[in-house]
Design a protein around this motif. Sequence first.
Motif, PDB file in Angstrom:
ATOM      1  N   THR A  32     -33.240 -91.344  40.347  1.00  0.00           N
ATOM      2  CA  THR A  32     -33.374 -90.399  41.464  1.00  0.00           C
ATOM      3  C   THR A  32     -32.051 -90.198  42.192  1.00  0.00           C
ATOM      4  OG1 THR A  32     -35.667 -91.117  41.756  1.00  0.00           O
ATOM      5  CG2 THR A  32     -34.670 -89.914  43.578  1.00  0.00           C
ATOM      6  N   SER A  33     -31.240 -91.258  42.233  1.00  0.00           N
ATOM      7  CA  SER A  33     -29.963 -91.144  42.954  1.00  0.00           C
ATOM      8  C   SER A  33     -29.022 -90.153  42.301  1.00  0.00           C
ATOM      9  CB  SER A  33     -29.306 -92.522  43.041  1.00  0.00           C
ATOM     10  OG  SER A  33     -28.856 -92.950  41.769  1.00  0.00           O
ATOM     11  N   PHE A  34     -29.230 -89.848  41.014  1.00  0.00           N
ATOM     12  CA  PHE A  34     -28.354 -88.896  40.311  1.00  0.00           C
ATOM     13  C   PHE A  34     -28.975 -87.501  40.212  1.00  0.00           C
ATOM     14  CE2 PHE A  34     -26.778 -92.968  38.652  1.00  0.00           C
ATOM     15  CZ  PHE A  34     -25.423 -92.797  38.879  1.00  0.00           C
ATOM     16  N   GLU A  37     -31.134 -82.941  45.173  1.00  0.00           N
ATOM     17  CA  GLU A  37     -32.151 -83.260  46.179  1.00  0.00           C
ATOM     18  C   GLU A  37     -33.461 -82.510  45.954  1.00  0.00           C
ATOM     19  OE1 GLU A  37     -33.326 -85.687  48.485  1.00  0.00           O
ATOM     20  OE2 GLU A  37     -31.183 -85.623  48.874  1.00  0.00           O
ATOM     21  N   GLN A  38     -33.374 -81.248  45.525  1.00  0.00           N
ATOM     22  CA  GLN A  38     -34.586 -80.442  45.360  1.00  0.00           C
ATOM     23  C   GLN A  38     -35.441 -80.893  44.184  1.00  0.00           C
ATOM     24  OE1 GLN A  38     -31.504 -79.433  45.194  1.00  0.00           O
ATOM     25  NE2 GLN A  38     -31.106 -78.088  43.447  1.00  0.00           N
ATOM     26  N   LEU A  39     -34.879 -81.754  43.269  1.00  0.00           N
ATOM     27  CA  LEU A  39     -35.643 -82.231  42.126  1.00  0.00           C
ATOM     28  C   LEU A  39     -36.114 -83.680  42.293  1.00  0.00           C
ATOM     29  CD1 LEU A  39     -33.498 -80.801  39.179  1.00  0.00           C
ATOM     30  CD2 LEU A  39     -35.547 -79.823  40.230  1.00  0.00           C
ATOM     31  N   LEU A  41     -38.394 -84.977  44.248  1.00  0.00           N
ATOM     32  CA  LEU A  41     -39.831 -85.206  44.464  1.00  0.00           C
ATOM     33  C   LEU A  41     -40.700 -84.135  43.808  1.00  0.00           C
ATOM     34  CD1 LEU A  41     -39.917 -86.385  48.205  1.00  0.00           C
ATOM     35  CD2 LEU A  41     -40.214 -87.767  46.149  1.00  0.00           C
ATOM     36  N   VAL A  42     -40.183 -83.465  42.806  1.00  0.00           N
ATOM     37  CA  VAL A  42     -40.990 -82.429  42.169  1.00  0.00           C
ATOM     38  C   VAL A  42     -42.123 -83.061  41.369  1.00  0.00           C
ATOM     39  CG1 VAL A  42     -39.118 -80.781  42.031  1.00  0.00           C
ATOM     40  CG2 VAL A  42     -39.465 -82.407  40.164  1.00  0.00           C
ATOM     41  N   VAL A  43     -43.227 -82.325  41.234  1.00  0.00           N
ATOM     42  CA  VAL A  43     -44.397 -82.776  40.472  1.00  0.00           C
ATOM     43  C   VAL A  43     -44.666 -81.741  39.384  1.00  0.00           C
ATOM     44  CG1 VAL A  43     -46.819 -83.404  40.563  1.00  0.00           C
ATOM     45  CG2 VAL A  43     -45.325 -83.923  42.496  1.00  0.00           C
ATOM     46  N   PRO A  44     -44.747 -82.160  38.103  1.00  0.00           N
ATOM     47  CA  PRO A  44     -44.558 -83.527  37.602  1.00  0.00           C
ATOM     48  C   PRO A  44     -43.087 -83.964  37.676  1.00  0.00           C
ATOM     49  CG  PRO A  44     -44.764 -82.006  35.779  1.00  0.00           C
ATOM     50  CD  PRO A  44     -45.041 -81.208  37.014  1.00  0.00           C
ATOM     51  N   PRO A  45     -42.852 -85.261  37.745  1.00  0.00           N
ATOM     52  CA  PRO A  45     -41.465 -85.769  37.851  1.00  0.00           C
ATOM     53  C   PRO A  45     -40.644 -85.367  36.635  1.00  0.00           C
ATOM     54  CG  PRO A  45     -43.059 -87.495  38.318  1.00  0.00           C
ATOM     55  CD  PRO A  45     -43.843 -86.349  37.764  1.00  0.00           C
ATOM     56  N   ARG A  46     -39.367 -85.085  36.893  1.00  0.00           N
ATOM     57  CA  ARG A  46     -38.443 -84.736  35.813  1.00  0.00           C
ATOM     58  C   ARG A  46     -37.438 -85.864  35.634  1.00  0.00           C
ATOM     59  NH1 ARG A  46     -36.333 -78.723  36.807  1.00  0.00           N
ATOM     60  NH2 ARG A  46     -35.154 -79.336  34.940  1.00  0.00           N
ATOM     61  N   ILE A  47     -37.389 -86.370  34.395  1.00  0.00           N
ATOM     62  CA  ILE A  47     -36.486 -87.493  34.106  1.00  0.00           C
ATOM     63  C   ILE A  47     -35.109 -86.991  33.700  1.00  0.00           C
ATOM     64  CG2 ILE A  47     -36.097 -89.506  32.629  1.00  0.00           C
ATOM     65  CD1 ILE A  47     -39.103 -89.826  32.418  1.00  0.00           C
ATOM     66  N   PHE A  48     -35.081 -85.997  32.814  1.00  0.00           N
ATOM     67  CA  PHE A  48     -33.805 -85.526  32.284  1.00  0.00           C
ATOM     68  C   PHE A  48     -33.362 -84.292  33.063  1.00  0.00           C
ATOM     69  CE2 PHE A  48     -36.084 -87.618  28.796  1.00  0.00           C
ATOM     70  CZ  PHE A  48     -35.173 -88.627  28.507  1.00  0.00           C
ATOM     71  N   VAL A  49     -32.385 -84.475  33.919  1.00  0.00           N
ATOM     72  CA  VAL A  49     -31.806 -83.381  34.702  1.00  0.00           C
ATOM     73  C   VAL A  49     -30.291 -83.517  34.636  1.00  0.00           C
ATOM     74  CG1 VAL A  49     -33.780 -83.287  36.277  1.00  0.00           C
ATOM     75  CG2 VAL A  49     -31.823 -84.733  36.827  1.00  0.00           C
ATOM     76  N   ALA A  50     -29.609 -82.460  35.035  1.00  0.00           N
ATOM     77  CA  ALA A  50     -28.147 -82.522  35.089  1.00  0.00           C
ATOM     78  C   ALA A  50     -27.735 -83.474  36.210  1.00  0.00           C
ATOM     79  CB  ALA A  50     -27.584 -81.130  35.342  1.00  0.00           C
ATOM     80  N   PRO A  51     -27.100 -84.609  35.876  1.00  0.00           N
ATOM     81  CA  PRO A  51     -26.779 -85.597  36.930  1.00  0.00           C
ATOM     82  C   PRO A  51     -25.705 -85.083  37.875  1.00  0.00           C
ATOM     83  CG  PRO A  51     -25.784 -86.232  34.848  1.00  0.00           C
ATOM     84  CD  PRO A  51     -26.637 -85.033  34.550  1.00  0.00           C
ATOM     85  N   THR A  52     -25.786 -85.552  39.102  1.00  0.00           N
ATOM     86  CA  THR A  52     -24.802 -85.176  40.114  1.00  0.00           C
ATOM     87  C   THR A  52     -24.416 -86.401  40.930  1.00  0.00           C
ATOM     88  OG1 THR A  52     -24.433 -83.849  42.098  1.00  0.00           O
ATOM     89  CG2 THR A  52     -26.689 -84.555  41.678  1.00  0.00           C
ATOM     90  N   LEU A  53     -23.166 -86.421  41.381  1.00  0.00           N
ATOM     91  CA  LEU A  53     -22.683 -87.514  42.228  1.00  0.00           C
ATOM     92  C   LEU A  53     -22.652 -87.118  43.706  1.00  0.00           C
ATOM     93  CD1 LEU A  53     -19.720 -88.859  40.056  1.00  0.00           C
ATOM     94  CD2 LEU A  53     -21.994 -89.853  40.315  1.00  0.00           C
ATOM     95  N   GLU A  54     -23.239 -85.970  44.009  1.00  0.00           N
ATOM     96  CA  GLU A  54     -23.199 -85.488  45.389  1.00  0.00           C
ATOM     97  C   GLU A  54     -23.874 -86.467  46.349  1.00  0.00           C
ATOM     98  OE1 GLU A  54     -25.246 -81.842  45.921  1.00  0.00           O
ATOM     99  OE2 GLU A  54     -24.928 -81.779  48.095  1.00  0.00           O
ATOM    100  N   ASP A 236     -38.582 -86.719  53.767  1.00  0.00           N
ATOM    101  CA  ASP A 236     -38.527 -86.875  52.323  1.00  0.00           C
ATOM    102  C   ASP A 236     -37.523 -85.946  51.649  1.00  0.00           C
ATOM    103  OD1 ASP A 236     -42.089 -87.502  52.063  1.00  0.00           O
ATOM    104  OD2 ASP A 236     -40.418 -88.822  52.498  1.00  0.00           O
ATOM    105  N   LEU A 237     -37.007 -84.959  52.361  1.00  0.00           N
ATOM    106  CA  LEU A 237     -36.081 -84.027  51.737  1.00  0.00           C
ATOM    107  C   LEU A 237     -34.794 -84.703  51.296  1.00  0.00           C
ATOM    108  CD1 LEU A 237     -36.467 -80.918  54.092  1.00  0.00           C
ATOM    109  CD2 LEU A 237     -37.369 -81.216  51.774  1.00  0.00           C
ATOM    110  N   PHE A 238     -34.509 -85.916  51.805  1.00  0.00           N
ATOM    111  CA  PHE A 238     -33.272 -86.596  51.479  1.00  0.00           C
ATOM    112  C   PHE A 238     -33.528 -87.894  50.708  1.00  0.00           C
ATOM    113  CE2 PHE A 238     -32.331 -83.847  54.989  1.00  0.00           C
ATOM    114  CZ  PHE A 238     -31.122 -83.285  54.638  1.00  0.00           C
TER     115      PHE A 238
END
Length: 274
Positions: A32-34, A37-39, A41-54, A236-238
């Motif tokens: 989740t840390s990578f 923010e908008q992804l 808490l999405v349902v269903p959860p997404r495991i593979f997303v473009a990682p970010t260091l923001e 929860d937005l953060f």
Amino acid sequence: MKRLPLSGAVLTGLTYLLTLLIFFPILWMVLTSFKPEQLALVVPPRIFVAPTLENYMVAFTASPYLEFLWNTLVITLLATLLALVLGVPAAYAMAYYPTRRTNGTMLWIMSTRMLPPAGVIVPLYVIFRDIHWLDTYLGMIVVYAGMNFPLVVWMIRSFMLEVPYGILEAARLDGANLLQEFTHVLLPLLLPGLAATVLLCFIFTWNEFFLAVNLTTRQASPLSVYIASFKAAQGDLFVAKMSAAATATVLPVIAAGWATQRQLVAGLTLGAVK
């Protein structure tokens, strides 16, 4: 008794399953840390997303993370040191000079460790308010040293009981005084147990939340309070940023446990935990 191969495989499978269940929340926090923010808490959860260091950049640069980290380091190290300074001599006296009240005293000391923090927080808060120790390093160091003192006495006394008293007598016959007896004879034999004790005190203090959130407001608040304030203040937005801060917070504890795992296992099997 002959062990069946199938039972061994089942036990191994259950061990891996249990390990996965315990480790999964930590793994999910790191993932989740990578995430953006908008992804988080999405349902269903997404495991593979473009990682970010923001999230890590925000946690380290746009928030007072380093100030809370400094508070945590100072309080944890000094509280652990104070618990050792007070606990080791007490353990030495109980191990090598027992009296008929030693067992009762040991039971009383351990009973203080079993008290639920919620049961003592009100009188503790009133005392700290009256002596002006609320939200101070001194107050948190004293309360955490008191929290770890029973653990130090119990573990170090158990380790000392494994060292034959004759070794200390032999050192005295050779002319060693009390300080030399402790530093040159007893301390080298206790190093694995001492390392295990220090690590457990470090972890318990680093992770403690209930006392910190009730006895501090800002100046002496540790990282556990800072992480909780993310959700309380910003919602929860953060969650992704909170996960980044939490991941950075648990890394020192995991690294310390990994680096000292040999001493920890050796210490815990020396005699303290049977």
